[in-house]
Write a protein that holds these residues in place. Structure first.
Motif, PDB file in Angstrom:
ATOM      1  N   THR A 135      -3.676   5.713  -1.723  1.00 51.11           N
ATOM      2  CA  THR A 135      -4.783   6.252  -0.927  1.00 51.11           C
ATOM      3  C   THR A 135      -4.420   7.661  -0.476  1.00 51.11           C
ATOM      4  OG1 THR A 135      -5.409   4.054  -0.129  1.00 51.11           O
ATOM      5  CG2 THR A 135      -6.160   5.941   1.166  1.00 51.11           C
ATOM      6  N   LEU A 136      -5.336   8.600  -0.637  1.00 53.04           N
ATOM      7  CA  LEU A 136      -5.072  10.001  -0.274  1.00 53.04           C
ATOM      8  C   LEU A 136      -5.659  10.317   1.090  1.00 53.04           C
ATOM      9  CD1 LEU A 136      -4.015  12.815  -1.053  1.00 53.04           C
ATOM     10  CD2 LEU A 136      -6.250  13.271  -2.094  1.00 53.04           C
ATOM     11  N   LEU A 137      -4.857  10.936   1.927  1.00 54.54           N
ATOM     12  CA  LEU A 137      -5.280  11.461   3.222  1.00 54.54           C
ATOM     13  C   LEU A 137      -5.103  12.972   3.218  1.00 54.54           C
ATOM     14  CD1 LEU A 137      -5.933  11.500   6.281  1.00 54.54           C
ATOM     15  CD2 LEU A 137      -3.526  10.941   6.702  1.00 54.54           C
ATOM     16  N   VAL A 138      -6.166  13.706   3.557  1.00 57.58           N
ATOM     17  CA  VAL A 138      -6.111  15.168   3.645  1.00 57.58           C
ATOM     18  C   VAL A 138      -6.439  15.585   5.069  1.00 57.58           C
ATOM     19  CG1 VAL A 138      -7.005  17.352   2.780  1.00 57.58           C
ATOM     20  CG2 VAL A 138      -6.773  15.407   1.232  1.00 57.58           C
ATOM     21  N   ASP A 139      -5.528  16.324   5.678  1.00 58.23           N
ATOM     22  CA  ASP A 139      -5.711  16.857   7.029  1.00 58.23           C
ATOM     23  C   ASP A 139      -6.316  18.259   6.915  1.00 58.23           C
ATOM     24  OD1 ASP A 139      -5.524  17.926   9.559  1.00 58.23           O
ATOM     25  OD2 ASP A 139      -3.386  17.541   9.812  1.00 58.23           O
ATOM     26  N   VAL A 140      -7.546  18.424   7.415  1.00 58.63           N
ATOM     27  CA  VAL A 140      -8.267  19.697   7.273  1.00 58.63           C
ATOM     28  C   VAL A 140      -8.353  20.454   8.597  1.00 58.63           C
ATOM     29  CG1 VAL A 140      -9.577  18.899   5.281  1.00 58.63           C
ATOM     30  CG2 VAL A 140     -10.501  18.524   7.578  1.00 58.63           C
ATOM     31  N   ALA A 141      -7.351  20.277   9.457  1.00 57.04           N
ATOM     32  CA  ALA A 141      -7.399  20.867  10.788  1.00 57.04           C
ATOM     33  C   ALA A 141      -7.598  22.382  10.759  1.00 57.04           C
ATOM     34  CB  ALA A 141      -6.120  20.519  11.557  1.00 57.04           C
ATOM     35  N   HIS A 142      -6.934  23.066   9.807  1.00 56.41           N
ATOM     36  CA  HIS A 142      -6.943  24.531   9.834  1.00 56.41           C
ATOM     37  C   HIS A 142      -7.970  25.165   8.905  1.00 56.41           C
ATOM     38  CE1 HIS A 142      -3.511  25.523  12.456  1.00 56.41           C
ATOM     39  NE2 HIS A 142      -3.063  24.326  12.085  1.00 56.41           N
ATOM     40  N   ASP A 143      -8.572  24.398   8.005  1.00 60.13           N
ATOM     41  CA  ASP A 143      -9.491  25.020   7.052  1.00 60.13           C
ATOM     42  C   ASP A 143     -10.947  24.614   7.244  1.00 60.13           C
ATOM     43  OD1 ASP A 143      -8.066  22.611   6.014  1.00 60.13           O
ATOM     44  OD2 ASP A 143      -9.544  22.724   4.425  1.00 60.13           O
ATOM     45  N   LEU A 144     -11.207  23.428   7.826  1.00 58.64           N
ATOM     46  CA  LEU A 144     -12.593  23.004   7.985  1.00 58.64           C
ATOM     47  C   LEU A 144     -13.337  23.980   8.885  1.00 58.64           C
ATOM     48  CD1 LEU A 144     -14.527  20.690   7.154  1.00 58.64           C
ATOM     49  CD2 LEU A 144     -14.105  19.716   9.426  1.00 58.64           C
ATOM     50  N   GLY A 145     -14.491  24.425   8.440  1.00 54.16           N
ATOM     51  CA  GLY A 145     -15.286  25.385   9.189  1.00 54.16           C
ATOM     52  C   GLY A 145     -14.940  26.822   8.878  1.00 54.16           C
ATOM     53  N   ALA A 146     -13.651  27.106   8.688  1.00 56.73           N
ATOM     54  CA  ALA A 146     -13.207  28.490   8.509  1.00 56.73           C
ATOM     55  C   ALA A 146     -13.162  28.922   7.057  1.00 56.73           C
ATOM     56  CB  ALA A 146     -11.831  28.678   9.144  1.00 56.73           C
ATOM     57  N   LEU A 147     -13.169  27.978   6.119  1.00 59.28           N
ATOM     58  CA  LEU A 147     -13.082  28.299   4.701  1.00 59.28           C
ATOM     59  C   LEU A 147     -14.108  27.474   3.922  1.00 59.28           C
ATOM     60  CD1 LEU A 147      -9.187  28.234   4.168  1.00 59.28           C
ATOM     61  CD2 LEU A 147     -10.629  30.264   4.368  1.00 59.28           C
TER      62      LEU A 147
ATOM     63  N   GLY B  19       0.797  -1.216   0.000  1.00 57.42           N
ATOM     64  CA  GLY B  19       0.000   0.000   0.000  1.00 57.42           C
ATOM     65  C   GLY B  19       0.831   1.267   0.000  1.00 57.42           C
ATOM     66  N   ILE B  20       0.229   2.339  -0.510  1.00 55.59           N
ATOM     67  CA  ILE B  20       0.856   3.671  -0.489  1.00 55.59           C
ATOM     68  C   ILE B  20      -0.162   4.663   0.058  1.00 55.59           C
ATOM     69  CG2 ILE B  20       2.033   5.476  -1.787  1.00 55.59           C
ATOM     70  CD1 ILE B  20       2.473   3.440  -4.040  1.00 55.59           C
ATOM     71  N   LEU B  21       0.223   5.392   1.083  1.00 58.41           N
ATOM     72  CA  LEU B  21      -0.605   6.474   1.619  1.00 58.41           C
ATOM     73  C   LEU B  21       0.040   7.802   1.239  1.00 58.41           C
ATOM     74  CD1 LEU B  21      -3.071   7.233   3.439  1.00 58.41           C
ATOM     75  CD2 LEU B  21      -1.441   7.381   5.339  1.00 58.41           C
ATOM     76  N   VAL B  22      -0.702   8.663   0.565  1.00 59.94           N
ATOM     77  CA  VAL B  22      -0.235  10.001   0.204  1.00 59.94           C
ATOM     78  C   VAL B  22      -0.882  10.987   1.168  1.00 59.94           C
ATOM     79  CG1 VAL B  22      -0.179  11.775  -1.590  1.00 59.94           C
ATOM     80  CG2 VAL B  22       0.077   9.363  -2.206  1.00 59.94           C
ATOM     81  N   VAL B  23      -0.066  11.826   1.796  1.00 54.31           N
ATOM     82  CA  VAL B  23      -0.530  12.680   2.893  1.00 54.31           C
ATOM     83  C   VAL B  23      -0.307  14.141   2.549  1.00 54.31           C
ATOM     84  CG1 VAL B  23      -0.292  13.211   5.343  1.00 54.31           C
ATOM     85  CG2 VAL B  23       0.055  10.854   4.541  1.00 54.31           C
ATOM     86  N   THR B  24      -1.374  14.938   2.683  1.00 53.36           N
ATOM     87  CA  THR B  24      -1.263  16.379   2.502  1.00 53.36           C
ATOM     88  C   THR B  24      -2.230  17.068   3.451  1.00 53.36           C
ATOM     89  OG1 THR B  24      -1.167  18.149   0.839  1.00 53.36           O
ATOM     90  CG2 THR B  24      -2.999  16.582   0.662  1.00 53.36           C
ATOM     91  N   GLU B  25      -2.309  18.387   3.372  1.00 48.77           N
ATOM     92  CA  GLU B  25      -3.183  19.170   4.248  1.00 48.77           C
ATOM     93  C   GLU B  25      -4.089  20.054   3.404  1.00 48.77           C
ATOM     94  OE1 GLU B  25      -1.154  21.176   7.407  1.00 48.77           O
ATOM     95  OE2 GLU B  25       0.244  19.518   7.736  1.00 48.77           O
ATOM     96  N   GLY B  26      -5.262  20.368   3.949  1.00 49.67           N
ATOM     97  CA  GLY B  26      -6.166  21.270   3.258  1.00 49.67           C
ATOM     98  C   GLY B  26      -5.678  22.703   3.286  1.00 49.67           C
ATOM     99  N   LEU B  27      -5.005  23.095   4.375  1.00 49.27           N
ATOM    100  CA  LEU B  27      -4.407  24.427   4.524  1.00 49.27           C
ATOM    101  C   LEU B  27      -3.196  24.254   5.416  1.00 49.27           C
ATOM    102  CD1 LEU B  27      -4.606  27.579   4.126  1.00 49.27           C
ATOM    103  CD2 LEU B  27      -5.803  27.618   6.316  1.00 49.27           C
ATOM    104  N   PHE B  28      -2.025  24.599   4.900  1.00 50.07           N
ATOM    105  CA  PHE B  28      -0.795  24.397   5.670  1.00 50.07           C
ATOM    106  C   PHE B  28      -0.646  25.509   6.699  1.00 50.07           C
ATOM    107  CE2 PHE B  28      -0.120  21.502   2.262  1.00 50.07           C
ATOM    108  CZ  PHE B  28       0.684  20.499   2.806  1.00 50.07           C
TER     109      PHE B  28
END
Length: 461
Positions: free
Chosen positions: A251-263, A220-229
């Motif tokens: 498989t893509l993983l997106v971390d939305v800690a800083h943008d969810l709700g605010a954008l 497997g390959i997990l690709v990791v990025t963020e919604g807003l750095f």
């Protein structure tokens, strides 16, 4: 307040700071201490931090007295409460839509406290769930169009737990070089096969995926990025990232800690802005930036992934679940963020971000990235960032002076965080003092200002 009234210290004071070492060095020097005594070998780091603190150059572990609003009373680590101090302009707290002080959010927290008490009393895998946490799972699933949601007691735990539960020793993780420490540390804990790709460079992602698949079609390959750095306020091309994952069986993983709700439309963050709701393989995030509470989550269309997390994600399995108060707080904040009131708060937040960036530009400073709640002021030099941070603290303007390990060596910055409730005069006043502090610190130390890596600023449509 004008530049000439800011306290940079006398020339002799600056020379003393340089001579004593408070402006020299960095945390990286202490990252791998040596010696047989695990406790004593930490003393060199403590001595260096104490030296900085003694000269007002330790900008960490501060405390807020009262609510962390646009104006706040802040004290340094170990200092007495500033009972007589007037609240200063606060650009250091994370409450992007100002929901922590929203009457409905506070009412929801009080109601949950009275009805269920302050404690979840168990792991979510045992009996730690509550009616509020179950409702929160459903609400997040509906917002993200990912039916199955798993809650975690912290956002850090969600990132680390997710990656270590899904990725095995033979698998691969391809992660943005500037991704949050929780993501990179989770990857390193899960497998030795970790590849950092150049920040936001989808061409590099393609190269790495092609190379991995050419030699290993089975794992497997997990690709990791963020919604807003969080340190650069920029975003990836999510449709292209997901396309590449489909092309190479990743498989893509997106971390939305800083943008969810605010954008984004409806508060859906960068995923919503880019038309990718329900199209991302796995979404994770945190509640501490916009939703007025601690906690985190993982959302996915697969029930099997949720089962895997329940039994193999340590921070979910072996930590107490979100308390009823935390879950009710987030649920009410999510309701507000997803409605018409949330649209108005996001519009106000964006206006404030644009106004602050414009005011900082007038002082000659350069901000990185897009308009968002995060306003990173590039400095580069760690000593200049430290001295500017001290100067601003004395002027009662609170920012986060960030250096290694928060950012790479030589990439120090001031990270300002805007709230929807900041007033126009607070923004103007704060920007004037930030500009004066940075420019004055550079002049005092004889350091030419660095304008930072060139990244074209974009407007949000």
């Amino acid at each position: 307040m004008h530049e000439e009234t800011l306290d940079f210290g006398r020339a002799a004071d600056i020379a003393g700071l340089t001579a004593c070492g408070a402006l020299r060095g960095n945390v990286a020097q202490f990252a791998q201490p040596r010696g047989p005594d695990l406790i004593r070998r930490t003393e060199a780091l403590d001595a260096w931090c104490a030296l900085r603190a003694a000269h007002g150059l330790w900008q960490y572990a501060r405390a807020v007295d009262g609510a962390p609003g646009p104006a706040a009373r802040v004290r340094e680590e170990g200092a007495a409460a500033p009972a007589e101090a007037a609240p200063g302009v606060n650009f250091a707290s994370q409450d992007y839509l100002s929901l922590a002080s929203h009457p409905a959010v506070r009412k929801a927290a009080r109601r949950a406290l009275l009805e269920s008490g302050p404690h979840s009393a168990g792991s979510a895998v045992l009996l730690g769930n509550s009616s509020a946490s179950l409702a929160l799972e459903q609400a997040l699933g509906a917002l993200l169009r990912c039916e199955h949601v798993t809650l975690f007691p912290t956002g850090w735990g969600a990132a680390f737990g997710l990656i270590t539960a899904l990725v095995g020793p033979r698998d691969y993780v391809v992660v943005d070089a500037l991704a949050h420490a929780s993501l990179r540390q989770g990857a390193s804990a899960a497998t030795r096969n970790v590849a950092l790709h150049r920040h936001l460079d989808t061409g590099h992602v393609r190269e790495l995926l092609a190379a991995i698949r050419s030699r290993d079609p089975d794992n497997g390959i997990l690709v990791v990025t963020e919604g807003l750095f969080s340190m650069d306020s920029d975003v990836p091309d999510l449709p292209l990232m997901q396309h590449l994952c489909r092309e190479y069986g990743a498989t893509l993983l997106v971390d939305v800690a800083h943008d969810l709700g605010a954008l984004g439309p409806g508060g859906g963050g960068s995923i919503s802005e880019q038309g990718m709701l329900g199209k991302i393989d796995i979404v994770m995030g945190a509640f501490s930036k916009t939703f007025a509470s601690n906690g985190g989550f993982v959302a996915c269309a697969s029930r099997a992934v949720k089962r895997q997390l329940q039994l193999f994600a340590g921070p979910h399995l072996f930590s107490n679940a979100l308390s009823p108060v935390q879950a009710a707080t987030v649920l009410e904040a999510l309701r507000i963020a997803g409605g018409s009131e949330g649209d108005g708060l996001r519009a106000g937040l964006l206006r404030n971000a644009v106004a602050l960036r414009a005011a900082l530009a007038e002082t000659g400073l350069r901000c990185l990235g897009l308009q968002s709640a995060i306003v990173p002021v590039w400095i580069g030099s760690e000593p200049v960032a430290r001295l500017a941070g001290r100067t601003l603290a004395r002027a009662n303007v609170h920012v986060n002076a960030v250096e290694f390990p928060g950012v790479p060596l030589g990439a120090a910055r001031l990270r300002l965080q805007v709230m929807a409730a900041h007033g126009a005069e607070q923004l103007r006043h704060g920007a004037r003092l930030v500009g004066a502090a940075v420019n004055g610190a550079g002049a005092a130390l004889g350091v030419e200002p660095e304008r930072g890596p060139w990244r074209r600023e974009r407007s949000r449509g």
